[in-house]
Design an enzyme around this catalytic site. Structure first.
Site, PDB file in Angstrom:
ATOM      1  N   HIS A 169       0.830  -1.199   0.000  1.00 63.94           N
ATOM      2  CA  HIS A 169       0.000   0.000   0.000  1.00 63.94           C
ATOM      3  C   HIS A 169       0.866   1.251   0.000  1.00 63.94           C
ATOM      4  O   HIS A 169       2.062   1.200   0.287  1.00 63.94           O
ATOM      5  CB  HIS A 169      -0.921   0.028   1.227  1.00 63.94           C
ATOM      6  CG  HIS A 169      -0.205   0.330   2.515  1.00 63.94           C
ATOM      7  ND1 HIS A 169       0.635  -0.571   3.139  1.00 63.94           N
ATOM      8  CD2 HIS A 169      -0.179   1.452   3.291  1.00 63.94           C
ATOM      9  CE1 HIS A 169       1.120  -0.031   4.251  1.00 63.94           C
ATOM     10  NE2 HIS A 169       0.642   1.199   4.348  1.00 63.94           N
ATOM     11  N   GLN A 171       0.349   5.890   0.412  1.00 63.11           N
ATOM     12  CA  GLN A 171      -0.465   6.902   1.057  1.00 63.11           C
ATOM     13  C   GLN A 171      -0.537   8.158   0.192  1.00 63.11           C
ATOM     14  O   GLN A 171       0.270   8.351  -0.718  1.00 63.11           O
ATOM     15  CB  GLN A 171       0.101   7.262   2.433  1.00 63.11           C
ATOM     16  CG  GLN A 171       0.144   6.094   3.405  1.00 63.11           C
ATOM     17  CD  GLN A 171       0.682   6.489   4.761  1.00 63.11           C
ATOM     18  OE1 GLN A 171       0.073   7.264   5.486  1.00 63.11           O
ATOM     19  NE2 GLN A 171       1.845   5.961   5.106  1.00 63.11           N
TER      20      GLN A 171
END
Length: 363
Positions: A169, A171
């Site tokens: 992931h 951000q």
């Protein structure tokens, strides 16, 4: 790409980005969550001229959960997570423990794939393009928030970097100010423009670097190089050949080529320390995948009057990719000179770093 926006149980926004236009997203968040409460506050340092986000609520954020409790994996049966559906392509949602919130900006999480054990480098070109489209869409949406002046898409990978969730992931931070690093670039651009009678500094840098032996790889629309004054042991800057201020301004040709170039670059980063694994880039038991930070630099969306005639179009979108690992089993720590005075000392000559990254090219 199909985009579906929904809400989590505590009111936070969640957005699915799907490869198939016929994908339906109706799963509800079944967790009994209270409304998210944040304490984010921006404080100005008048001596340094920069800002610090004070966010004490982040002390309680999720910290290295076991894989079967990962909050970024899809919901499966009674195993509930941040993503209500049982599968996904790419998902973006408001961070439950944001550094910036409300008038202080916004923080989002970008999940690149539902495969917990994968990495960005494992994505297909189609999947990587979907992530690029999600970054672009979020940049557009966040830029319209009244509290947002700059949008920063980035990925931290590896526990050495400080990552607390192992799922692949990244951000997105939407700042209510122009960040100090960007401000430095803009001031340098303004000074160069004045000193040269109008030449663009980013164009001059790219022209010089693209002709140097520190080029790592290049395509028709992108070029990746180790910069002349690299701060980190292995640091690569990736530029589109046509200067644009942000992700929104990339043309279709550059968008199409980006996954090919970027995925190869990430795979080379894995290979530089993967001695003994046959060059597959998967790391070894003693030397796992290379920790890195990948950071998109985009022009601010706010007014730039303080930068002496520089406009958004003078800024050049680019990605900076670097690792804190300096050799097998050894990390580059920011000690006295770096942390105390912001004067970096690099143990790996940029020319050698570029040579090494060329050596580990795919066969």
């Amino acid at each position: 790409m199909k985009k579906t926006s929904t809400r989590l149980a505590d009111g936070r926004e969640l957005i699915y980005y799907d490869l198939r236009d016929d994908t339906v997203r109706t799963a509800a968040d079944r967790r009994p969550l209270d409304r998210t409460v944040t304490t984010s506050e921006i404080r100005r340092d008048v001596l340094l001229g920069d800002s610090v986000a004070i966010a004490s609520h982040r002390q309680g954020r999720t910290y290295h959960p076991p894989a079967d409790e990962c909050p970024l994996c899809p919901t499966r049966g009674e195993r509930l997570s941040e993503i209500p559906d049982s599968s996904y392509d790419v998902v973006v949602f408001e961070n439950r423990f944001p550094s910036l919130a409300g008038d202080s900006g916004r923080c989002e999480v970008v999940c690149f794939t539902s495969d917990h054990d994968a990495s960005f480098a494992d994505l297909t070109e189609e999947q990587a393009r979907l992530v690029l489209d999600a970054w672009t869409d979020r940049t557009s949406e966040l830029s319209h928030l009244p509290s947002v002046e700059q949008v920063f898409c980035f990925e931290n990978r590896g526990e050495e970097i400080g990552v607390t969730l192992g799922h692949p992931h990244g951000q997105i931070y939407a700042y209510p100010f122009t960040t100090p690093r960007t401000a430095l670039m803009l001031r340098s651009t303004a000074a160069h423009k004045e000193a040269t009678g109008g030449e663009n500094l980013f164009d001059a840098v790219l022209r010089r670097e693209a002709a140097d032996r520190r080029v790592v790889l290049e395509g028709e629309h992108w070029v990746a190089f180790v910069p002349y004054a690299a701060h980190w042991p292995y640091e690569v800057h990736l530029y589109p050949r046509r200067r644009v201020p942000d992700l929104l301004a990339l043309d279709e040709a550059a968008r199409t080529e980006f996954p090919q170039v970027y995925l190869e670059l990430l795979r080379r980063f894995d290979r530089i320390f993967a001695a003994g694994d046959g060059g597959r880039g998967q790391g070894t038991a003693d030397e796992p995948r290379t920790p890195y930070i990948a950071a998109w630099h985009q022009a601010p969306f706010g007014a730039l009057e303080e930068f002496d005639g520089v406009t958004r179009d003078d800024f050049a979108l680019h990605l900076e990719l670097f690792t804190i690992r300096r050799t097998s089993g050894k990390l580059k720590f920011l000690a006295g000179s770096e942390s105390g005075m912001n004067v970096f000392i690099n143990d790996v000559p940029p020319e050698r770093a570029a040579e090494r990254l060329r050596e580990v090219a795919s066969s």
